[in-house]
Design a protein around this motif. Structure first.
Motif, PDB file in Angstrom:
ATOM      1  N   ASN A  72      10.138  -7.041  16.161  1.00 20.57           N
ATOM      2  CA  ASN A  72      10.464  -8.415  16.556  1.00 20.57           C
ATOM      3  C   ASN A  72      11.504  -8.365  17.675  1.00 20.57           C
ATOM      4  O   ASN A  72      12.668  -8.070  17.420  1.00 20.57           O
ATOM      5  N   LYS A 118      12.760 -10.742  19.324  1.00 18.19           N
ATOM      6  CA  LYS A 118      13.578 -11.966  19.407  1.00 18.19           C
ATOM      7  C   LYS A 118      13.606 -12.451  20.866  1.00 18.19           C
ATOM      8  O   LYS A 118      12.625 -12.262  21.581  1.00 18.19           O
ATOM      9  N   HIS A 128      11.437 -16.979   9.890  1.00 20.24           N
ATOM     10  CA  HIS A 128      12.516 -15.999  10.097  1.00 20.24           C
ATOM     11  C   HIS A 128      13.856 -16.694   9.831  1.00 20.24           C
ATOM     12  O   HIS A 128      14.015 -17.883  10.124  1.00 20.24           O
ATOM     13  N   GLU A 143      13.997 -10.092   4.199  1.00 18.72           N
ATOM     14  CA  GLU A 143      15.066  -9.795   5.144  1.00 18.72           C
ATOM     15  C   GLU A 143      16.355 -10.449   4.657  1.00 18.72           C
ATOM     16  O   GLU A 143      16.595 -11.646   4.927  1.00 18.72           O
ATOM     17  N   ALA A 200      21.942  -8.634   6.333  1.00 23.44           N
ATOM     18  CA  ALA A 200      21.601  -7.306   6.877  1.00 23.44           C
ATOM     19  C   ALA A 200      20.994  -7.395   8.276  1.00 23.44           C
ATOM     20  O   ALA A 200      20.804  -6.374   8.930  1.00 23.44           O
ATOM     21  N   ILE A 201      20.722  -8.624   8.740  1.00 21.68           N
ATOM     22  CA  ILE A 201      20.034  -8.759  10.031  1.00 21.68           C
ATOM     23  C   ILE A 201      21.012  -8.617  11.191  1.00 21.68           C
ATOM     24  O   ILE A 201      21.958  -9.402  11.321  1.00 21.68           O
ATOM     25  N   GLY A 202      20.782  -7.602  11.996  1.00 21.01           N
ATOM     26  CA  GLY A 202      21.580  -7.398  13.199  1.00 21.01           C
ATOM     27  C   GLY A 202      23.030  -7.034  12.928  1.00 21.01           C
ATOM     28  O   GLY A 202      23.857  -7.052  13.835  1.00 21.01           O
ATOM     29  N   GLY A 255      16.020  -5.794   8.309  1.00 21.71           N
ATOM     30  CA  GLY A 255      17.484  -5.936   8.279  1.00 21.71           C
ATOM     31  C   GLY A 255      18.109  -4.591   8.569  1.00 21.71           C
ATOM     32  O   GLY A 255      18.263  -3.763   7.675  1.00 21.71           O
ATOM     33  N   SER A 256      18.410  -4.378   9.876  1.00 23.86           N
ATOM     34  CA  SER A 256      19.058  -3.139  10.322  1.00 23.86           C
ATOM     35  C   SER A 256      18.281  -1.872   9.936  1.00 23.86           C
ATOM     36  O   SER A 256      18.869  -0.865   9.585  1.00 23.86           O
ATOM     37  N   VAL A 257      16.948  -1.973  10.015  1.00 25.00           N
ATOM     38  CA  VAL A 257      16.146  -0.748   9.849  1.00 25.00           C
ATOM     39  C   VAL A 257      16.290   0.063  11.130  1.00 25.00           C
ATOM     40  O   VAL A 257      16.154  -0.466  12.238  1.00 25.00           O
ATOM     41  N   LEU A 281      10.059  -4.797   9.194  1.00 19.84           N
ATOM     42  CA  LEU A 281      10.161  -5.742  10.307  1.00 19.84           C
ATOM     43  C   LEU A 281      11.448  -5.357  11.040  1.00 19.84           C
ATOM     44  O   LEU A 281      12.546  -5.452  10.482  1.00 19.84           O
ATOM     45  N   ILE A 282      11.278  -4.909  12.270  1.00 17.93           N
ATOM     46  CA  ILE A 282      12.359  -4.250  12.979  1.00 17.93           C
ATOM     47  C   ILE A 282      12.833  -5.119  14.142  1.00 17.93           C
ATOM     48  O   ILE A 282      12.005  -5.508  14.988  1.00 17.93           O
ATOM     49  N   GLY A 283      14.128  -5.402  14.198  1.00 27.74           N
ATOM     50  CA  GLY A 283      14.673  -6.179  15.307  1.00 27.74           C
ATOM     51  C   GLY A 283      15.207  -5.264  16.390  1.00 27.74           C
ATOM     52  O   GLY A 283      14.473  -4.717  17.211  1.00 27.74           O
ATOM     53  N   GLY A 284      16.528  -5.045  16.375  1.00 24.52           N
ATOM     54  CA  GLY A 284      17.196  -4.284  17.432  1.00 24.52           C
ATOM     55  C   GLY A 284      16.518  -2.969  17.798  1.00 24.52           C
ATOM     56  O   GLY A 284      16.325  -2.664  18.979  1.00 24.52           O
TER      57      GLY A 284
HETATM   58  P1  PGA Z   1      17.495  -6.206  12.920  1.00 22.20           P
HETATM   59  O1  PGA Z   1      16.601  -7.528  12.839  1.00 22.20           O
HETATM   60  O2  PGA Z   1      16.551  -5.018  12.701  1.00 22.20           O
HETATM   61  O3  PGA Z   1      18.088  -6.207  14.303  1.00 22.20           O
HETATM   62  O4  PGA Z   1      18.499  -6.286  11.846  1.00 22.20           O
HETATM   63  C1  PGA Z   1      15.558  -7.654  11.915  1.00 22.20           C
HETATM   64  C2  PGA Z   1      14.909  -9.012  12.049  1.00 22.20           C
HETATM   65  O5  PGA Z   1      15.608 -10.009  12.247  1.00 22.20           O
HETATM   66  O6  PGA Z   1      13.670  -9.136  11.956  1.00 22.20           O
END
Ligand code: PGA
Length: 252
Positions: A9, A11, A95, A167, A171-173, A210-212, A230-233
Motif C-alpha cells: 500500500n 498510500k 483502512h 492492522e 502499529a501502522i507507520g 503494521g510495520s511489517v 499488507l505493507i506500507g512503508g
Molecule cells: P506500515 O503501514 O507498514 O507503514 O506500518 C501499513 C498500512 O497502513 O497498510
C-alpha cells in the motif's frame, strides 16, 4: 488452501517514475518466487494505469479506496466498475487512515465491500484497534464489530472475494509491530468471528499489517492464521518489498 498475499500500500506516495522502476523490479524478481504468493501493488489511483502496464499480468494491482456508489454526481470519487475497467483486481476498504481521517464508518465500509464484490474484485477489508482500545482490553471486541459490520452485505457466493487485513492502528507507520504471537491470537479470533457470521472462515485469507519489514515478515508469516501481509512503508523500497514477498513459507 488459502490464498497467500503480500500487498504493498503506497498510500499518498510515489510517482510515475516509481511506478516504472519499482514495479519493473518487483515484477522481474517475482518471476522467481516459488512460494505461491500473490503480489499486489496498490498505488495512488492516478498511477494505477502505469502500474498495470508495468505489472504485465505478473503482479496484481489494486486501489486504496473506492466510492460506495455505482455512478453519478459524486465529484472526486471512483467506482468499483472503473477500477475493474482499468485492470485492477483488488481494493482496500476501511483502512484506518480512511476511518480516522475521512470519517469512514462501518456502514460505508459495508457499502464499498458490496460494490467491489459485486464487480468481481477482491476486497481487502481492513480492521484494527487503537492503542487506547487495546489498553482497555477491548481489542478483540472492537475488531469483531468491524468484521461483522463491514462484511454484513456479503452473499454466500461472494466470500472467495473477501480478504481481511488486521492492522492494529498503533502499529501502522510507527515501527511498533504486534508480536507474531499477538497477531496470531487476533487472527484466530477473527477467524472465529467469520465462522460465527456463516463465512467459510478456513478459506478466507487474513493479512497482518503494521510495520511489517524485511526482518520481521518471516516470523509473522510462519503463524498458522497469518496468510500474508499488507505493507506500507516497506513497499516503497524495492528490495525490502521483494524480501518480504520471499519470506512467505511455501506450501502452507
Ligand atoms: P506500515 O503501514 O507498514 O507503514 O506500518 C501499513 C498500512 O497502513 O497498510
Amino acid at each position: 488452501m488459502r490464498r497467500k498475499i503480500v500487498a504493498g500500500n503506497w498510500k499518498m506516495n510515489g510517482s510515475k517514475d516509481l511506478a516504472e522502476k519499482l514495479v519493473g523490479y518487483v515484477r522481474s524478481e517475482s518471476e522467481s518466487l516459488d512460494n505461491g504468493v500473490e503480489v499486489v501493488i496498490i498505488p495512488p489511483a492516478i498511477y494505477v494505469r502505469d502500474v498495470v502496464e508495468q505489472a504485465a499480468d505478473t503482479l496484481a494491482v489494486g486501489v486504496q479506496n473506492v466510492g460506495q456508489w455505482q455512478s453519478g454526481a459524486f465529484t472526486g470519487e471512483i467506482s468499483a466498475e472503473m477500477v475493474k475497467d482499468q485492470g485492477c483486481t483488488f481494493a482496500l476498504v476501511g483502512h484506518s487512515e480512511r476511518r480516522q481521517i475521512f470519517g469512514e464508518s462501518d456502514d460505508m465500509v459495508a457499502a464499498k465491500v458490496e460494490r467491489l464484490v459485486s464487480c468481481g474484485l477482491t476486497a481487502v477489508v481492513c480492521v484494527g484497534e487503537t492503542l487506547e482500545e487495546r489498553e482497555a482490553g477491548r481489542a478483540e471486541a472492537v475488531v469483531a464489530a468491524q468484521v461483522k459490520h463491514g462484511l454484513a452485505s456479503v452473499a454466500a457466493d461472494q466470500w472467495s472475494r473477501i480478504v481481511v487485513a488486521y492492522e492494529p492502528v498503533w502499529a501502522i507507520g510507527t515501527g511498533k509491530t504486534a508480536t507474531a504471537e499477538d497477531a496470531q491470537t487476533m487472527h484466530a479470533s477473527i477467524r472465529k468471528v467469520l465462522a460465527g457470521i456463516g463465512a467459510p472462515a478456513e478459506s478466507i485469507s487474513l493479512l497482518y499489517g503494521g510495520s511489517v519489514k524485511a526482518d520481521n515478515a518471516a516470523a509473522l508469516f510462519a503463524e498458522p492464521d497469518i496468510d500474508g501481509g499488507l505493507i506500507g512503508g516497506a513497499s516503497l523500497k524495492d528490495k525490502d518489498f521483494v524480501s518480504i514477498c520471499r519470506s512467505m513459507p511455501a506450501g502452507t
